[in-house]
Design a protein around this motif. Structure first.
Motif, short mmCIF file in Angstrom:
data_model
loop_
_atom_site.label_atom_id
_atom_site.label_comp_id
_atom_site.label_asym_id
_atom_site.label_seq_id
_atom_site.Cartn_x
_atom_site.Cartn_y
_atom_site.Cartn_z
N ASP A 8 -14.26 1.11 24.40
CA ASP A 8 -14.30 2.06 23.29
C ASP A 8 -14.68 3.47 23.74
O ASP A 8 -14.35 4.44 23.08
N SER A 9 -15.35 3.56 24.89
CA SER A 9 -15.82 4.87 25.37
C SER A 9 -15.01 5.42 26.54
O SER A 9 -15.00 6.63 26.77
N CYS A 10 -14.34 4.55 27.29
CA CYS A 10 -13.60 4.98 28.48
C CYS A 10 -12.45 5.91 28.10
O CYS A 10 -11.67 5.61 27.20
N VAL A 11 -12.36 7.04 28.82
CA VAL A 11 -11.29 8.00 28.59
C VAL A 11 -10.24 7.96 29.70
O VAL A 11 -9.34 8.79 29.76
N ALA A 12 -10.36 6.97 30.60
CA ALA A 12 -9.40 6.75 31.70
C ALA A 12 -9.17 8.00 32.53
O ALA A 12 -8.05 8.33 32.89
N CYS A 13 -10.26 8.69 32.87
CA CYS A 13 -10.14 9.94 33.63
C CYS A 13 -9.95 9.69 35.13
O CYS A 13 -9.46 10.55 35.84
N GLY A 14 -10.38 8.52 35.62
CA GLY A 14 -10.20 8.18 37.01
C GLY A 14 -11.34 8.55 37.93
O GLY A 14 -11.31 8.23 39.12
N THR A 15 -12.35 9.20 37.43
CA THR A 15 -13.47 9.63 38.26
C THR A 15 -14.15 8.45 38.94
O THR A 15 -14.47 8.51 40.13
N CYS A 16 -14.34 7.37 38.24
CA CYS A 16 -15.07 6.21 38.78
C CYS A 16 -14.31 5.51 39.91
O CYS A 16 -14.93 5.02 40.86
N ILE A 17 -13.00 5.48 39.84
CA ILE A 17 -12.22 4.78 40.86
C ILE A 17 -12.45 5.37 42.24
O ILE A 17 -12.65 4.66 43.21
N ASP A 18 -12.45 6.68 42.32
CA ASP A 18 -12.64 7.35 43.61
C ASP A 18 -14.06 7.16 44.16
O ASP A 18 -14.27 7.26 45.35
N GLU A 19 -15.02 6.90 43.30
CA GLU A 19 -16.41 6.77 43.72
C GLU A 19 -16.80 5.35 44.11
O GLU A 19 -17.77 5.16 44.85
N CYS A 20 -16.08 4.34 43.65
CA CYS A 20 -16.46 2.94 43.93
C CYS A 20 -16.24 2.62 45.41
O CYS A 20 -15.11 2.65 45.90
N PRO A 21 -17.33 2.30 46.13
CA PRO A 21 -17.20 2.05 47.57
C PRO A 21 -16.50 0.74 47.93
O PRO A 21 -16.09 0.56 49.08
N VAL A 22 -16.36 -0.17 46.97
CA VAL A 22 -15.74 -1.47 47.26
C VAL A 22 -14.41 -1.68 46.54
O VAL A 22 -13.84 -2.75 46.60
N GLY A 23 -13.93 -0.68 45.83
CA GLY A 23 -12.64 -0.79 45.14
C GLY A 23 -12.63 -1.81 44.02
O GLY A 23 -11.61 -2.46 43.78
N ILE A 25 -12.81 -1.26 40.82
CA ILE A 25 -12.34 -0.72 39.54
C ILE A 25 -10.83 -0.60 39.56
O ILE A 25 -10.24 -0.08 40.51
N SER A 26 -10.20 -1.09 38.48
CA SER A 26 -8.75 -0.99 38.38
C SER A 26 -8.37 -0.12 37.18
O SER A 26 -9.07 -0.08 36.17
N ALA A 27 -7.25 0.57 37.32
CA ALA A 27 -6.79 1.51 36.31
C ALA A 27 -5.94 0.83 35.25
O ALA A 27 -5.39 -0.24 35.47
N GLY A 28 -5.83 1.49 34.13
CA GLY A 28 -5.00 1.04 33.02
C GLY A 28 -5.23 1.99 31.86
O GLY A 28 -5.69 3.11 32.07
N ASP A 29 -4.93 1.55 30.65
CA ASP A 29 -5.22 2.38 29.48
C ASP A 29 -6.72 2.68 29.42
O ASP A 29 -7.13 3.76 29.03
N VAL A 30 -7.51 1.66 29.76
CA VAL A 30 -8.94 1.82 30.02
C VAL A 30 -9.19 1.15 31.36
O VAL A 30 -8.42 0.29 31.78
#
Length: 57
Positions: A8-23, A25-30
């Protein structure tokens, strides 16, 4: 305890994906965090501009 992204809060900006050291996080609508891969470092939550990421309850 793994981190979780609130759909409900995720805006799918992608900031978190680049920061996760173990990969974990996966992308999508959220974005979604794979709990089995998450190392609970909290880096994703620290950079989330929408404050959509928190430890799973």
């Amino acid at each position: 305890m793994a981190y979780k992204i609130s759909p409900d809060s995720c805006v799918a900006c992608g900031t978190c994906i680049d920061e996760c050291p173990v990969g974990a996080i996966s992308a999508g609508d959220v974005y979604v965090i794979d709990a089995s891969a998450c190392t609970e470092c909290g880096t994703c939550a620290d950079v989330c501009p929408a404050e959509a990421i928190a430890p799973e309850a």
